[in-house]
Design a protein around this motif. Structure first.
Motif, PDB file in Angstrom:
ATOM      1  N   ARG A 140      34.724  32.359  12.153  1.00  0.00           N
ATOM      2  CA  ARG A 140      33.909  32.538  13.353  1.00  0.00           C
ATOM      3  C   ARG A 140      34.734  32.210  14.595  1.00  0.00           C
ATOM      4  O   ARG A 140      35.591  31.322  14.585  1.00  0.00           O
ATOM      5  CB  ARG A 140      32.662  31.656  13.288  1.00  0.00           C
ATOM      6  CG  ARG A 140      32.947  30.162  13.348  1.00  0.00           C
ATOM      7  CD  ARG A 140      31.739  29.354  12.884  1.00  0.00           C
ATOM      8  NE  ARG A 140      31.976  27.916  13.033  1.00  0.00           N
ATOM      9  CZ  ARG A 140      32.704  27.183  12.195  1.00  0.00           C
ATOM     10  NH1 ARG A 140      33.306  27.753  11.156  1.00  0.00           N
ATOM     11  NH2 ARG A 140      32.846  25.891  12.390  1.00  0.00           N
ATOM     12  N   ASN A 141      34.471  32.960  15.659  1.00  0.00           N
ATOM     13  CA  ASN A 141      35.125  32.775  16.962  1.00  0.00           C
ATOM     14  C   ASN A 141      36.641  32.975  16.917  1.00  0.00           C
ATOM     15  O   ASN A 141      37.355  32.540  17.827  1.00  0.00           O
ATOM     16  CB  ASN A 141      34.811  31.379  17.539  1.00  0.00           C
ATOM     17  CG  ASN A 141      33.325  31.142  17.711  1.00  0.00           C
ATOM     18  OD1 ASN A 141      32.594  32.050  18.112  1.00  0.00           O
ATOM     19  ND2 ASN A 141      32.858  29.946  17.395  1.00  0.00           N
ATOM     20  N   GLN A 142      37.135  33.633  15.888  1.00  0.00           N
ATOM     21  CA  GLN A 142      38.567  33.922  15.790  1.00  0.00           C
ATOM     22  C   GLN A 142      38.827  35.405  16.048  1.00  0.00           C
ATOM     23  O   GLN A 142      37.926  36.235  15.904  1.00  0.00           O
ATOM     24  CB  GLN A 142      39.086  33.544  14.394  1.00  0.00           C
ATOM     25  CG  GLN A 142      39.024  32.065  14.070  1.00  0.00           C
ATOM     26  CD  GLN A 142      39.580  31.746  12.702  1.00  0.00           C
ATOM     27  OE1 GLN A 142      40.141  32.606  12.026  1.00  0.00           O
ATOM     28  NE2 GLN A 142      39.421  30.505  12.270  1.00  0.00           N
ATOM     29  N   PRO A 143      40.054  35.764  16.418  1.00  0.00           N
ATOM     30  CA  PRO A 143      40.403  37.180  16.563  1.00  0.00           C
ATOM     31  C   PRO A 143      40.511  37.827  15.187  1.00  0.00           C
ATOM     32  O   PRO A 143      41.340  37.424  14.362  1.00  0.00           O
ATOM     33  CB  PRO A 143      41.755  37.149  17.277  1.00  0.00           C
ATOM     34  CG  PRO A 143      42.323  35.791  16.978  1.00  0.00           C
ATOM     35  CD  PRO A 143      41.149  34.873  16.850  1.00  0.00           C
ATOM     36  N   LEU A 144      39.662  38.820  14.919  1.00  0.00           N
ATOM     37  CA  LEU A 144      39.580  39.445  13.602  1.00  0.00           C
ATOM     38  C   LEU A 144      39.812  40.948  13.704  1.00  0.00           C
ATOM     39  O   LEU A 144      39.621  41.553  14.758  1.00  0.00           O
ATOM     40  CB  LEU A 144      38.204  39.192  12.971  1.00  0.00           C
ATOM     41  CG  LEU A 144      37.759  37.742  12.824  1.00  0.00           C
ATOM     42  CD1 LEU A 144      36.353  37.678  12.219  1.00  0.00           C
ATOM     43  CD2 LEU A 144      38.747  36.949  11.975  1.00  0.00           C
ATOM     44  N   ALA A 145      40.201  41.522  12.573  1.00  0.00           N
ATOM     45  CA  ALA A 145      40.363  42.970  12.489  1.00  0.00           C
ATOM     46  C   ALA A 145      39.663  43.483  11.245  1.00  0.00           C
ATOM     47  O   ALA A 145      39.534  42.774  10.243  1.00  0.00           O
ATOM     48  CB  ALA A 145      41.841  43.352  12.451  1.00  0.00           C
ATOM     49  N   ILE A 146      39.225  44.718  11.317  1.00  0.00           N
ATOM     50  CA  ILE A 146      38.659  45.436  10.178  1.00  0.00           C
ATOM     51  C   ILE A 146      39.595  46.596   9.887  1.00  0.00           C
ATOM     52  O   ILE A 146      39.889  47.402  10.764  1.00  0.00           O
ATOM     53  CB  ILE A 146      37.252  45.969  10.498  1.00  0.00           C
ATOM     54  CG1 ILE A 146      36.294  44.827  10.802  1.00  0.00           C
ATOM     55  CG2 ILE A 146      36.720  46.839   9.346  1.00  0.00           C
ATOM     56  CD1 ILE A 146      35.007  45.274  11.456  1.00  0.00           C
ATOM     57  N   ILE A 147      40.086  46.669   8.661  1.00  0.00           N
ATOM     58  CA  ILE A 147      40.886  47.819   8.256  1.00  0.00           C
ATOM     59  C   ILE A 147      39.973  48.735   7.439  1.00  0.00           C
ATOM     60  O   ILE A 147      39.732  48.501   6.255  1.00  0.00           O
ATOM     61  CB  ILE A 147      42.124  47.396   7.437  1.00  0.00           C
ATOM     62  CG1 ILE A 147      43.008  46.459   8.251  1.00  0.00           C
ATOM     63  CG2 ILE A 147      42.916  48.632   7.010  1.00  0.00           C
ATOM     64  CD1 ILE A 147      44.227  45.949   7.499  1.00  0.00           C
ATOM     65  N   ASN A 148      39.458  49.747   8.107  1.00  0.00           N
ATOM     66  CA  ASN A 148      38.529  50.674   7.466  1.00  0.00           C
ATOM     67  C   ASN A 148      38.188  51.760   8.476  1.00  0.00           C
ATOM     68  O   ASN A 148      38.641  51.728   9.616  1.00  0.00           O
ATOM     69  CB  ASN A 148      37.267  49.953   6.979  1.00  0.00           C
ATOM     70  CG  ASN A 148      36.694  50.566   5.732  1.00  0.00           C
ATOM     71  OD1 ASN A 148      36.843  51.766   5.506  1.00  0.00           O
ATOM     72  ND2 ASN A 148      36.046  49.767   4.897  1.00  0.00           N
ATOM     73  N   ASP A 149      37.343  52.667   8.068  1.00  0.00           N
ATOM     74  CA  ASP A 149      36.963  53.766   8.951  1.00  0.00           C
ATOM     75  C   ASP A 149      35.543  54.208   8.619  1.00  0.00           C
ATOM     76  O   ASP A 149      34.984  53.844   7.577  1.00  0.00           O
ATOM     77  CB  ASP A 149      37.945  54.935   8.786  1.00  0.00           C
ATOM     78  CG  ASP A 149      37.825  55.964   9.916  1.00  0.00           C
ATOM     79  OD1 ASP A 149      37.200  55.648  10.946  1.00  0.00           O
ATOM     80  OD2 ASP A 149      38.343  57.073   9.742  1.00  0.00           O
ATOM     81  N   GLY A 150      34.952  54.987   9.515  1.00  0.00           N
ATOM     82  CA  GLY A 150      33.647  55.583   9.264  1.00  0.00           C
ATOM     83  C   GLY A 150      32.532  54.569   9.136  1.00  0.00           C
ATOM     84  O   GLY A 150      32.590  53.462   9.689  1.00  0.00           O
ATOM     85  N   ALA A 151      31.502  54.932   8.378  1.00  0.00           N
ATOM     86  CA  ALA A 151      30.313  54.091   8.224  1.00  0.00           C
ATOM     87  C   ALA A 151      30.626  52.704   7.666  1.00  0.00           C
ATOM     88  O   ALA A 151      30.048  51.711   8.130  1.00  0.00           O
ATOM     89  CB  ALA A 151      29.286  54.808   7.351  1.00  0.00           C
ATOM     90  N   PRO A 152      31.510  52.566   6.666  1.00  0.00           N
ATOM     91  CA  PRO A 152      31.827  51.216   6.173  1.00  0.00           C
ATOM     92  C   PRO A 152      32.409  50.311   7.252  1.00  0.00           C
ATOM     93  O   PRO A 152      32.108  49.111   7.293  1.00  0.00           O
ATOM     94  CB  PRO A 152      32.839  51.480   5.052  1.00  0.00           C
ATOM     95  CG  PRO A 152      32.552  52.861   4.595  1.00  0.00           C
ATOM     96  CD  PRO A 152      32.166  53.604   5.843  1.00  0.00           C
ATOM     97  N   ALA A 153      33.246  50.872   8.129  1.00  0.00           N
ATOM     98  CA  ALA A 153      33.824  50.074   9.210  1.00  0.00           C
ATOM     99  C   ALA A 153      32.743  49.625  10.186  1.00  0.00           C
ATOM    100  O   ALA A 153      32.735  48.469  10.635  1.00  0.00           O
ATOM    101  CB  ALA A 153      34.893  50.877   9.941  1.00  0.00           C
ATOM    102  N   ILE A 154      31.827  50.516  10.504  1.00  0.00           N
ATOM    103  CA  ILE A 154      30.745  50.166  11.424  1.00  0.00           C
ATOM    104  C   ILE A 154      29.842  49.095  10.816  1.00  0.00           C
ATOM    105  O   ILE A 154      29.431  48.145  11.495  1.00  0.00           O
ATOM    106  CB  ILE A 154      29.926  51.423  11.781  1.00  0.00           C
ATOM    107  CG1 ILE A 154      30.786  52.371  12.619  1.00  0.00           C
ATOM    108  CG2 ILE A 154      28.659  51.053  12.542  1.00  0.00           C
ATOM    109  CD1 ILE A 154      30.132  53.697  12.914  1.00  0.00           C
ATOM    110  N   HIS A 155      29.543  49.224   9.534  1.00  0.00           N
ATOM    111  CA  HIS A 155      28.707  48.226   8.847  1.00  0.00           C
ATOM    112  C   HIS A 155      29.344  46.841   8.941  1.00  0.00           C
ATOM    113  O   HIS A 155      28.679  45.858   9.298  1.00  0.00           O
ATOM    114  CB  HIS A 155      28.522  48.628   7.388  1.00  0.00           C
ATOM    115  CG  HIS A 155      27.835  47.577   6.559  1.00  0.00           C
ATOM    116  ND1 HIS A 155      26.493  47.290   6.674  1.00  0.00           N
ATOM    117  CD2 HIS A 155      28.332  46.743   5.601  1.00  0.00           C
ATOM    118  CE1 HIS A 155      26.174  46.323   5.835  1.00  0.00           C
ATOM    119  NE2 HIS A 155      27.269  45.972   5.174  1.00  0.00           N
TER     120      HIS A 155
END
Length: 299
Positions: A140-155
Motif C-alpha cells: 500500500r502507498n508504494q509505486p506499483l506496476a501492472i504487467i498486463n493488458d486489456g480487461a485483466p489489467a483494468i480489473h
C-alpha cells in the motif's frame, strides 16, 4: 489392504482433507512431492490466525498436527497412474508399488508460467505478485506496476488503485485498450506504458526498477502480473474428469468430479487462488468423501 482414500497433493487443500478424514478414523494415504505453486511466496495472507505465515511453515504445521492421527500416512512419492478397479481405484507409484483405494482426492494444484521478461523469476513471490488480495496491503502507498493488458489489467488496476495512487500499467507492447478505457484510467492517474520491457532489476528479491527496450527506467517497488496457469498434473484428464471452460476440474459443492469416486479440491478446481479457499475446499471434499463412504457402508 484397501485404503479409504488416497489424496494426491499435500498443500493446504490436501492436508485439510486428510485432517478431516483422519478425525473419522479413515485409512488415508497422502502423496506429496513438495511442488506447491506458492512455495516461492514469502507469506500467505488472509488466513485467519495464520496471516503472514510462510507457505512452507503452514505445510509444516499441518503435517505436525496430522501426526496424532494414526490412520493418516504421508508419502513423498509421485503418482504415475490411477486406474479404476472393481471396488475403487489402483494408484500406481512405480512398477513395483501400487495401492488399492476406495476414493481418490486430487489436490495437485496449478503450475504458473511467468511473462518472458529477464529477471522476473528473481522477484516472483517477493515483490512480483499475482493477487492484490494476497499481497496488496503490504504494498500500500508504494509505486506499483501492472504487467498486463486489456480487461485483466483494468480489473487489477481497480483493485490496486484503492491501495496506492502511484500506479502504472505496462502492456509490454502495443496495447489493446480502447479510447474509453484509456480515458477512464487517465482520470484516476493511471499511466499506460506500451514500450516493451527489457528486464527487471533489484536486490535480494526486492524490485527496484523496470528497464524498457528504449533504455528508459521506471522506479517501482512492486509488480502485479497474471501468470499463465495450467494443471500441475495430468491425472484429472487421464481419469476423464470434466473440465470447466477455464480448464479447472469441474466439481460439486462436496468436491465430487464427474467420475464417481474421484474428488478434487484447491487451485486445480477453483479460480480464486487463496489459501483460505483451498482449505475450505479440502474440508468440503473430505466431508463429501466421508458421506459417500458412509452411504456405501450403510446401504
Amino acid at each position: 489392504m484397501r485404503l479409504d482414500a488416497i489424496i494426491v497433493g499435500g498443500g493446504v487443500a490436501g492436508l485439510t482433507a486428510a485432517l478431516y478424514l483422519g478425525r473419522f478414523c479413515r485409512d488415508v494415504m497422502l502423496f506429496d512431492t513438495g511442488k506447491q505453486a506458492n512455495r516461492v511466496s514469502h507469506a500467505a495472507h488472509g488466513f485467519l490466525t495464520r496471516d503472514g505465515t510462510s507457505p512452507a511453515e503452514l505445510i509444516n504445521i499441518g503435517r505436525e498436527q496430522l501426526a496424532r492421527y494414526e490412520t493418516v500416512r504421508i508419502q513423498s512419492d509421485e503418482i504415475i497412474a490411477i486406474t479404476p478397479s472393481e471396488n475403487g481405484f489402483i494408484v500406481t507409484v512405480d512398477q513395483m508399488t501400487s495401492f488399492a483405494t476406495r476414493k481418490v482426492l486430487l489436490a495437485t494444484g496449478l503450475k504458473d508460467g511467468l511473462p518472458p521478461i529477464s529477471g522476473i523469476e528473481l522477484f516472483w513471490g517477493k515483490s512480483v505478485f499475482h493477487c492484490p488480495y494476497c499481497d496488496g496491503w503490504e504494498r500500500r502507498n508504494q509505486p506499483l506496476a501492472i504487467i498486463n493488458d486489456g480487461a485483466p489489467a483494468i480489473h487489477t488496476a481497480k483493485l490496486l488503485r484503492v491501495l496506492t495512487d502511484d500506479l502504472v500499467i505496462c502492456t509490454n507492447g502495443i496495447s489493446a485498450l480502447n479510447a474509453v478505457e484509456r480515458t477512464a484510467l487517465n482520470q484516476y492517474g493511471i499511466q499506460i506504458i506500451e514500450t516493451p520491457i527489457d528486464r527487471l532489476e533489484g536486490q535480494d528479491g526486492q524490485l527496484e526498477q523496470m528497464v524498457f527496450s528504449d533504455g528508459q527506467r521506471l522506479s517501482r517497488q512492486g509488480v502485479f502480473i497474471r501468470p499463465t496457469s495450467i494443471q500441475h498434473s495430468a491425472l484429472a484428464t487421464q481419469l476423464g474428469c470434466l473440465m470447466t471452460p477455464e480448464q479447472f476440474v469441474q466439481i460439486d459443492e462436496f468436491g465430487r468430479t464427474s467420475i464417481a469416486g474421484v474428488y478434487a479440491a484447491g487451485d486445480l478446481a477453483n479460480r480464486v487462488r487463496q489459501v483460505v479457499m483451498a482449505s475450505a475446499q479440502g474440508a468440503s471434499a473430505a466431508i463429501g468423501i466421508n458421506m459417500d463412504l458412509i452411504a456405501e457402508d450403510f446401504g
